[in-house]
Design an enzyme around this catalytic site. Structure first.
Site, short mmCIF file in Angstrom:
data_model
loop_
_atom_site.label_atom_id
_atom_site.label_comp_id
_atom_site.label_asym_id
_atom_site.label_seq_id
_atom_site.Cartn_x
_atom_site.Cartn_y
_atom_site.Cartn_z
N PHE A 12 0.82 -1.20 0.00
CA PHE A 12 0.00 0.00 0.00
C PHE A 12 0.86 1.25 0.00
O PHE A 12 1.82 1.35 0.78
CB PHE A 12 -0.89 0.05 1.25
CG PHE A 12 -1.96 -1.00 1.29
CD1 PHE A 12 -3.23 -0.73 0.82
CD2 PHE A 12 -1.68 -2.27 1.80
CE1 PHE A 12 -4.22 -1.70 0.86
CE2 PHE A 12 -2.67 -3.24 1.85
CZ PHE A 12 -3.94 -2.96 1.37
N ASP A 13 0.51 2.20 -0.85
CA ASP A 13 0.91 3.56 -0.59
C ASP A 13 0.19 3.97 0.69
O ASP A 13 -0.92 3.51 0.97
CB ASP A 13 0.49 4.46 -1.75
CG ASP A 13 0.52 5.92 -1.38
OD1 ASP A 13 1.61 6.42 -1.08
OD2 ASP A 13 -0.56 6.54 -1.36
#
Length: 230
Positions: A12-13
């Site tokens: 995930f960003d």
């Protein structure tokens, strides 16, 4: 439709995807600018941020604190206001107050039993440490810009992530709000991507807008969890 059974890791960003960074940016800059008699719109603030931040990240590597300080100086020049040293440094300090999206924790808790979770973020280690407890799940791998001395969309960040995970790229699904920082470089490396399009048509954004295609588009991380654990 993606075959979620083939993925071992979801990466995930963080800021923009899990953490509401636009509200964080506006929450710091809007009252500060108004206190100096500068009444600019939220759209103007986010647009200038989206232009300034990647320009400073594209130069030689410096910490994200330094990048945000340079962004603040750009705001001062653009809007013709004077900031104190503490005010210049205050945007980075405000990260401790940036809140998660309401769906973030429930979605991560649904995903964690089935997938290992990673974070790939354009951040400093100490700043991410302020955010990590808000995610309320164990993150199996964190790769920051500080660790690799470069910023997404550099391929180096994604290559480092793959190396640390020790998996083939087809076993990784990268989840992000930014097409520019995340979807474009991940796809260049053949990594499957999910675009979390939280904006849903709103024009101004704190991330540089580009044309790109992800393997899947969802409005929230919760919507991704609905598909990935069904």
């Amino acid at each position: 439709m993606l075959d979620f059974s083939r993925f071992e890791y979801l990466s995930f960003d963080c800021y923009g995807t899990l953490i509401d960074w636009e509200s964080g940016i506006l929450g710091y800059l809007r009252p500060l600018l108004r206190s100096k008699g500068c009444n600019v719109s939220d759209a103007q603030i986010l647009t200038l941020f989206s232009e300034s931040e990647p320009r400073h990240q594209d130069a030689r590597y410096r910490s994200y604190r330094e990048v945000l300080a340079a962004v603040m100086r750009d705001f001062g020049r653009e809007f013709r206001v004077e900031f104190t040293g503490d005010e210049v440094n205050g945007l980075a300090e405000s990260i401790r107050n940036w809140e998660r999206f309401p769906d973030t924790v429930p979605a991560l808790k649904r995903l964690q039993p089935r997938y290992k979770l990673a974070v790939l973020s354009n951040i400093d280690d100490d700043l991410f440490a302020l955010t990590a407890p808000k995610l309320e799940v164990q993150i199996d791998c964190v790769v920051t810009a500080q660790q690799v001395q470069s910023y997404k969309p550099s391929l180096h960040n994604f290559e480092t992530l793959l190396h640390r995970l020790g998996i083939r790229k087809d076993r990784l699904l990268h989840v992000a709000e930014s097409l520019y920082h995340d979807v474009v470089p991940a796809r260049r490396l053949g990594i499957a991507t999910v675009w979390v399009n939280r904006r849903q048509g709103r024009p101004a954004a704190a991330t540089k807008l580009v044309a790109a295609h992800s393997d899947l588009e969802v409005p929230t991380v919760a919507a991704l969890a609905d598909l990935a654990v069904s």
